[in-house]
Design a protein around this motif. Structure first.
Motif, PDB file in Angstrom:
ATOM      1  N   UNK A  16      51.394  62.245  -5.921  1.00 46.30           N
ATOM      2  CA  UNK A  16      52.716  62.820  -6.727  1.00 46.30           C
ATOM      3  C   UNK A  16      53.478  62.875  -5.584  1.00 46.30           C
ATOM      4  N   UNK A  17      53.051  62.329  -4.157  1.00 43.46           N
ATOM      5  CA  UNK A  17      54.174  61.669  -3.331  1.00 43.46           C
ATOM      6  C   UNK A  17      55.422  61.786  -3.001  1.00 43.46           C
ATOM      7  N   UNK A  18      56.412  62.075  -2.329  1.00 42.09           N
ATOM      8  CA  UNK A  18      57.337  61.880  -1.951  1.00 42.09           C
ATOM      9  C   UNK A  18      57.499  61.202  -0.845  1.00 42.09           C
ATOM     10  N   UNK A  19      57.640  59.661  -0.651  1.00 42.86           N
ATOM     11  CA  UNK A  19      57.669  59.372   0.536  1.00 42.86           C
ATOM     12  C   UNK A  19      57.836  57.648   0.917  1.00 42.86           C
ATOM     13  N   UNK A  20      58.349  57.855   2.080  1.00 42.08           N
ATOM     14  CA  UNK A  20      59.408  56.539   2.581  1.00 42.08           C
ATOM     15  C   UNK A  20      58.562  55.343   2.975  1.00 42.08           C
ATOM     16  N   UNK A  21      59.907  54.231   2.853  1.00 38.48           N
ATOM     17  CA  UNK A  21      58.750  53.256   2.951  1.00 38.48           C
ATOM     18  C   UNK A  21      59.796  52.254   3.697  1.00 38.48           C
ATOM     19  N   UNK A  22      59.013  51.490   4.894  1.00 36.29           N
ATOM     20  CA  UNK A  22      61.189  50.820   5.734  1.00 36.29           C
ATOM     21  C   UNK A  22      60.410  49.398   5.936  1.00 36.29           C
ATOM     22  N   UNK A  23      60.967  48.981   5.528  1.00 37.77           N
ATOM     23  CA  UNK A  23      60.672  47.025   5.749  1.00 37.77           C
ATOM     24  C   UNK A  23      60.530  46.813   6.991  1.00 37.77           C
ATOM     25  N   UNK A  24      60.925  47.046   7.911  1.00 41.24           N
ATOM     26  CA  UNK A  24      61.226  46.384   9.196  1.00 41.24           C
ATOM     27  C   UNK A  24      59.946  46.674  10.367  1.00 41.24           C
ATOM     28  N   UNK A  25      60.895  46.177  11.396  1.00 39.64           N
ATOM     29  CA  UNK A  25      59.952  46.638  12.726  1.00 39.64           C
ATOM     30  C   UNK A  25      60.841  48.027  13.553  1.00 39.64           C
ATOM     31  N   UNK A  26      59.518  48.717  13.863  1.00 36.76           N
ATOM     32  CA  UNK A  26      60.550  49.884  15.194  1.00 36.76           C
ATOM     33  C   UNK A  26      61.872  49.067  15.665  1.00 36.76           C
ATOM     34  N   UNK A  27      61.667  48.533  15.927  1.00 38.35           N
ATOM     35  CA  UNK A  27      62.805  48.499  17.058  1.00 38.35           C
ATOM     36  C   UNK A  27      63.589  47.644  16.760  1.00 38.35           C
TER      37      UNK A  27
ATOM     38  N   UNK B 213      60.987  61.948  -6.802  1.00 41.01           N
ATOM     39  CA  UNK B 213      61.279  60.960  -5.544  1.00 41.01           C
ATOM     40  C   UNK B 213      59.755  60.687  -5.442  1.00 41.01           C
ATOM     41  N   UNK B 214      59.409  58.891  -5.693  1.00 44.36           N
ATOM     42  CA  UNK B 214      58.569  58.245  -5.395  1.00 44.36           C
ATOM     43  C   UNK B 214      58.670  57.876  -4.499  1.00 44.36           C
TER      44      UNK B 214
ATOM     45  N   UNK C 238      70.137  48.319   4.190  1.00 41.78           N
ATOM     46  CA  UNK C 238      70.645  49.202   2.770  1.00 41.78           C
ATOM     47  C   UNK C 238      69.565  49.941   2.379  1.00 41.78           C
ATOM     48  N   UNK C 239      69.520  50.787   0.991  1.00 42.67           N
ATOM     49  CA  UNK C 239      67.912  51.489   0.630  1.00 42.67           C
ATOM     50  C   UNK C 239      68.278  51.503  -1.000  1.00 42.67           C
ATOM     51  N   UNK C 240      66.871  51.893  -1.452  1.00 43.07           N
ATOM     52  CA  UNK C 240      67.216  52.299  -2.427  1.00 43.07           C
ATOM     53  C   UNK C 240      65.867  53.560  -2.550  1.00 43.07           C
ATOM     54  N   UNK C 241      66.529  55.230  -3.742  1.00 42.27           N
ATOM     55  CA  UNK C 241      65.710  56.144  -3.837  1.00 42.27           C
ATOM     56  C   UNK C 241      65.063  55.696  -5.463  1.00 42.27           C
ATOM     57  N   UNK C 242      64.074  55.748  -5.600  1.00 40.98           N
ATOM     58  CA  UNK C 242      63.433  55.573  -6.911  1.00 40.98           C
ATOM     59  C   UNK C 242      62.014  56.601  -7.151  1.00 40.98           C
ATOM     60  N   UNK C 243      62.602  57.506  -8.355  1.00 46.53           N
ATOM     61  CA  UNK C 243      62.344  58.103  -9.025  1.00 46.53           C
ATOM     62  C   UNK C 243      60.746  57.726  -9.690  1.00 46.53           C
ATOM     63  N   UNK C 244      59.953  58.990 -10.538  1.00 43.71           N
ATOM     64  CA  UNK C 244      58.199  58.384 -10.314  1.00 43.71           C
ATOM     65  C   UNK C 244      59.088  57.894 -11.995  1.00 43.71           C
ATOM     66  N   UNK C 245      59.347  58.418 -12.567  1.00 47.89           N
ATOM     67  CA  UNK C 245      60.008  57.676 -14.175  1.00 47.89           C
ATOM     68  C   UNK C 245      60.437  56.384 -14.347  1.00 47.89           C
ATOM     69  N   UNK C 246      61.360  55.952 -12.773  1.00 46.03           N
ATOM     70  CA  UNK C 246      62.294  54.789 -12.486  1.00 46.03           C
ATOM     71  C   UNK C 246      60.776  53.815 -12.625  1.00 46.03           C
TER      72      UNK C 246
END
Length: 654
Positions: free
Chosen positions: A329-340, A96-97, A106-114
């Motif tokens: 080559x890390x797996x990371x989280x990306x979040x669209x919104x604000x912390x609250x 997972x990239x 909503x969420x998506x998980x995207x691999x390095x190949x994708x």
């Protein structure tokens, strides 16, 4: 010495690495020894170790025309290949990239190949629009996967991206499009922020209508579907992202470019009002990004889940959301919104959901969580976390301790990092498996980085003294100039210590008795009180150490008696706001600062406020508070995240 900055606040708590953490740490003492023995050989080894060069370099540094550096100049590489293809070729395509989390849930998980296939398609799409190596592409998007794909696709074909934070105005976009001479803009129909969809394309449309002389260099506007807003449409110029991607081939061979090929321009505020286009190039920047990310965050890519909460509109999002993590080559989280949104515990929900192990956030956010109370993170399982990072401005010792104890379970190391848009990557930070941590201190330069604290003549100050922070030797990820303005580059960063060849960062700092570095904030924020040069950061730290205070900002206001007087703007913790009257709180805080630092630092005025004026990246705009403290008309507020804050403060102060 009269031109030094006084340091009066003392912090004595220390936290050594655990035996378990040190035993498995990526970075060891050996890095310091290797860098000390031969700095240039050290950087050459790191670049060869961390990156794939299509044409290996033979020359490490060309410093024959300072301050214009060239690193690894005779080598050739492709930045996007280093972030994508090579991981797939090494058998890690299924890793997972990106775990992407949208604000609505909503969420998506995207691999390095994708991700690699998506970037190849986007690269072909840009080529089909006539984008060539060296052309500039402005990206104005929310924090969605398409933003990362866009950046990497632009880099892949040798074009130059300039990302504009998705909250900036049409005027800000126009200035950047004009200065960069952009050929394409990539935007969206909207983005989620604080529970609502913010409009994006209308700002682009307005910016292009008001471009210089009524003309624009922009030929195409690519629009990502995200917010579902109806948007105005120009068939001759506008094109949907999905339509472009659907017709694009997912095969693309990455061409190697020279190491000094421009990678991106990122605009930062200038004192003249005209934004500065900070230029970064390819090989040196990616070396610094990958090296610092791997070692500061103790990255084990096979097992860690990393999350930097920064937006891609800022340098932290470039280096520690896109280029550093993906190069490693890390797996990371990306979040669209604000912390609250939709509630104050959203960040902690995300950590629990994805098992985040490495977490990087700004002190302003941390102090905001302190204000809301520890019961919110306590209701989540944060036991996956094994390292915490801080970025953006000096972190107060009490916020550091709260971060470690409440978020990190009382055992997790906290790395406080100092760097800038201009430096490209982290310059000062603890190495978590090596350094005994000091709450509130950035501590030591990374191996291979040369930093000092000097007086106004450029002479090093002694341990226990304060002065100006300088970088004394060139480094791989350094800016290569200001886009289109070499004279401004020299004047802004190199003129003050031109005789010594030092880069002046604009920050004050002090060395403690061990020689470790404590940041004191921008030199512009230093106050002169009765001949003592006092740091706003130290007085703010003293205020935040009081149990009733969630956040504080300090400015110097003109005073006939003392030259300048200390004025403090303070937000009280929600749980403590009713524990004493405002008058009692003011008296208690003045006395507390006197006890922690000394009578000279006691605020003349303490103002209890509900919010502080902050930019969208979370930095406090002390200039506006200075206007209030000195009774002036409030200056330009267009870069504030919430422009109404100043009206509220002005009404409260009366």
């Amino acid at each position: 010495m009269p031109d030094n900055i006084d340091n009066l606040l003392t912090e004595t708590r220390r936290f050594a690495p655990s035996d378990e953490f040190a035993a498995g740490a990526v970075a060891t003492d050996a890095l310091y020894r290797e860098a000390s023995d031969d700095r240039l050989a050290f950087w050459a080894a790191r670049s060869r170790e961390l990156l794939t060069w299509q044409k290996p370099f033979t020359e490490v540094l060309d410093w024959s025309n300072p301050p214009f550096a060239k690193w690894f100049a005779d080598g050739r590489l492709n930045v996007a290949y280093n972030c994508l293809d090579r991981h797939v070729e090494e058998g890690n395509g299924d890793r997972v990239a990106i775990h992407w989390e949208g604000e609505p849930g909503d969420s998506r998980t995207i691999t390095y190949a994708e991700l690699t296939a998506d970037v190849k398609r986007a690269a072909n799409a840009l080529l089909s629009l006539g984008v060539k190596p060296g052309d500039r592409v402005v990206i104005y998007l929310p924090l969605v996967p398409e933003a990362v794909v866009s950046m990497l696709a632009v880099a892949r074909i040798g074009a130059v991206h300039s990302v504009v934070f998705g909250g900036f105005s049409a005027e800000s976009i126009r200035a950047r499009v004009d200065d960069a001479g952009a050929k394409v803009v990539i935007t969206a129909d909207g983005g989620w922020r604080k529970g609502a969809v913010s409009a994006l394309k209308p700002a682009v449309d307005e910016a292009l209508e008001t471009a210089t002389h009524g003309e624009t260099t922009v030929e195409k506007v690519i629009v990502v579907k995200r917010g579902g807003n109806d948007v105005a449409w120009d068939d001759s110029r506008d094109v949907w992202w999905d339509d472009l991607m659907e017709g694009a081939d997912d095969e693309h061979v990455a061409e190697a470019f020279e190491a000094e090929h421009p990678l991106f321009i990122l605009y930062t505020s200038g004192t003249t009002g005209k934004p500065k286009g900070i230029l970064h190039t390819s090989g040196g920047y990616l070396t610094g990004a990958a090296y610092s990310h791997r070692n500061v965050f103790d990255l084990h890519p096979e097992t860690d889940v990393y999350w930097s909460t920064a937006d891609i509109g800022w340098i932290t999002g470039h280096t520690y959301v896109v280029y550093g993590p993906l190069a490693n080559g890390a797996t990371q989280v990306i979040y669209e919104g604000t912390p609250d949104s939709p509630e104050p515990g959203r960040w902690w929900d995300v950590i629990e959901k994805y098992g985040v192990t490495l977490f990087y956030a700004a002190p302003t956010a941390i102090r905001g969580f302190m204000k809301a109370g520890r019961q919110i993170p306590a209701a989540r399982d944060l036991s996956s976390l094994r390292l915490l990072g801080s970025v953006g401005e000096p972190i107060n010792p009490e916020a550091w301790i709260w971060y470690r104890d409440v978020i990190g379970g009382g055992a997790t190391p906290v790395v406080d990092t100092w760097w800038q848009t201009e430096t490209g990557s982290i310059m000062i930070s603890a190495l978590p498996g090596v350094t005994t941590l000091k709450p509130g201190s950035a501590q030591v330069p990374l191996p291979g980085i040369a930093i000092d604290v000097v007086d106004d003549r450029g002479e090093p100050v002694g341990n226990g003294e304060g002065g100006l922070l300088v970088i004394t030797e060139p480094w791989p990820s350094m800016l290569r100039g200001i886009w289109g303005d070499p004279d401004r580059y020299r004047e802004t960063y190199w003129e003050k210590f031109a005789d010594k060849g030092y880069y002046f960062a604009g920050d004050g700092a002090r060395k403690d008795e061990d020689g470790d570095i404590w940041l004191l904030g921008r030199v512009d924020d230093v106050m002169n009180v009765s001949g003592h040069r006092l740091s706003t950061a130290e007085i703010e730290s003293a205020l935040v150490s009081h149990p009733i205070v969630a956040e504080a900002a300090v400015v110097g206001a003109a005073d006939e008696t003392t030259g300048q007087a200390v004025v403090a703007f303070v937000i009280l913790r929600t749980s403590q706001a009713d524990s004493m009257t405002p008058e009692e709180a003011v008296a208690a805080l003045r006395n507390h600062v006197g006890h922690e630092i000394g009578a000279i630092a006691k605020p003349k005025t303490v103002l209890i406020v509900a919010e502080l004026p902050k930019t969208r990246s979370g930095k406090i705009m002390r200039r506006l508070l200075r206007d209030v403290a000195e009774g002036r008309e409030i200056g330009d507020t267009t870069t504030l995240a919430d422009t109404s804050v100043m009206q509220v403060i002005h009404a409260q102060v009366g």
